[in-house]
Enzyme design. Structure first.
Site, PDB file in Angstrom:
ATOM      1  N   ARG A 107     -12.077   8.033  -2.138  1.00 31.74           N
ATOM      2  CA  ARG A 107     -12.527   9.354  -1.674  1.00 31.74           C
ATOM      3  C   ARG A 107     -14.051   9.379  -1.437  1.00 31.74           C
ATOM      4  NH1 ARG A 107     -10.585  13.713  -5.787  1.00 31.74           N
ATOM      5  NH2 ARG A 107      -8.737  12.385  -5.702  1.00 31.74           N
ATOM      6  N   ASP A 150       0.073   5.032   0.879  1.00 27.64           N
ATOM      7  CA  ASP A 150      -0.016   6.029   1.953  1.00 27.64           C
ATOM      8  C   ASP A 150       0.098   5.368   3.326  1.00 27.64           C
ATOM      9  OD1 ASP A 150      -0.825   8.358   0.205  1.00 27.64           O
ATOM     10  OD2 ASP A 150      -2.549   7.080  -0.180  1.00 27.64           O
ATOM     11  N   ASP A 177      -1.244  -0.514   6.081  1.00 31.51           N
ATOM     12  CA  ASP A 177      -1.390   0.175   7.376  1.00 31.51           C
ATOM     13  C   ASP A 177      -2.854   0.400   7.740  1.00 31.51           C
ATOM     14  OD1 ASP A 177      -1.717   2.098   5.287  1.00 31.51           O
ATOM     15  OD2 ASP A 177      -1.479   3.688   6.777  1.00 31.51           O
ATOM     16  N   GLY A 204      -7.564   4.093   3.645  1.00 25.83           N
ATOM     17  CA  GLY A 204      -7.497   3.041   2.627  1.00 25.83           C
ATOM     18  C   GLY A 204      -8.715   2.952   1.730  1.00 25.83           C
ATOM     19  N   ASP A 214       0.868  -1.173   0.000  1.00 26.84           N
ATOM     20  CA  ASP A 214       0.000   0.000   0.000  1.00 26.84           C
ATOM     21  C   ASP A 214       0.914   1.235   0.000  1.00 26.84           C
ATOM     22  OD1 ASP A 214      -2.469   1.541   0.528  1.00 26.84           O
ATOM     23  OD2 ASP A 214      -1.497   1.920   2.447  1.00 26.84           O
TER      24      ASP A 214
END
Ligand code: G6P
Ligand code: MG
Length: 258
Positions: free
Chosen positions: A79, A28, A212, A76, A26
């Site tokens: 938007r 970010d 994360d 995750g 992943d």
């Protein structure tokens, strides 16, 4: 928080034991320190909305919490889906609106566009910081012939990779734009990880996923990946949440960097 000596060094051994040949990261919060910028942009947008923008629904609302609301509803997640999750949790409803809506329209699209404006401002003013432990480990593993992919719900993924000059560390990229084009479902569905494995041409059982976000760990688990690693950059309570979401193990840093 220092790396747990029990977990991080085990990782290299586990890859071998589980016959892992590809690593799917992943973006970010695992590779770049941009989850913090997303969280800050979400907070600014939602706090303005909660203070001034509510026309229908409970008017007295606690402010947006980076500690609780972000990991539960937005981390995750794409938007628009993230906004829908948050509004539902607060018992609020907004019309979907149009892709060109501004914040003043008080639509899901209007909120999404304003959040992205704020996120873009943060990228410009603060820049993109990497996690050096992740980058060092990725380079090491690529030198050992592991294949690598980057995935992200974010439509800003390529811009972030380019700003950090790390796009050439990944053989495959599946981001928010590609997910939209190919109709991939948002995490916690496993679609984005499965698509990355498909493009790598390696079975999910031979891929490890690094995430994360709770929704991301759930997605890795749902996709039956060979190994699902929660990457905890927060506190011990988040490690517990990542394990409960289905993480096979949780690390605070990648090995070789302590
Ligand atoms: C990441 C972040 C989320 C963000 C999502 C979409 O997964 O953790 O907070 O909402 O990407 O990002 P975008 O840049 O497309 O708004
Ligand atoms: Mg993340």
């Amino acid at each position: 928080m220092p790396a747990s000596p029990k977990t991080a060094p085990n990782l290299n051994k586990l890859l071998q034991q589980k016959n892992i040949r590809a690593l799917i990261f992943d973006l970010d919060g695992v590779v770049t320190q941009t989850a913090k910028l997303h969280a800050a942009a979400w907070k600014k947008m939602f706090d303005e909305f909660l203070q001034n923008g509510i026309e229908n629904g409970p008017k007295s609302q606690p402010p947006f919490s980076i500690q609780t609301d972000y990991p539960r509803y937005l981390d995750g997640i794409s938007r628009l889906d993230g906004i829908r999750n948050f509004l539902l949790a607060r018992n609020l409803e907004l019309p979907p609106g149009q892709p060109e809506d501004t914040f003043e329209k008080r639509s899901v699209w209007g909120l999404a566009n304003y959040k992205n404006e704020l996120y873009q401002q943060l990228l410009q003013t603060q820049g993109v910081a990497i996690y050096p432990d992740t980058i060092t480990w990725i380079k090491q593993k690529r030198a050992e012939n592991f294949r690598t992919a980057i995935i992200s719900a974010s439509k800003n993924c390529l811009q972030v990779l380019q700003a950090a000059q790390i796009e050439n560390l990944f053989d495959v990229r599946i981001d928010g734009n590609i997910s939209q084009e190919r109709n991939l479902k948002s995490k916690p569905e496993p679609d984005i990880f499965l698509e990355a494995a498909r493009e790598l041409n390696i079975s999910p059982t031979n891929c490890a996923v690094f995430e994360d976000a709770r929704a991301g760990v759930q997605a890795g688990k749902a996709g039956n990946f060979g190994l699902v690693v929660g990457v905890n950059r927060k506190d011990a309570s988040e490690a517990k949440a990542l394990l409960e979401s289905g993480g096979g193990l949780v690390i605070t840093q990648f090995p070789g960097s302590q």
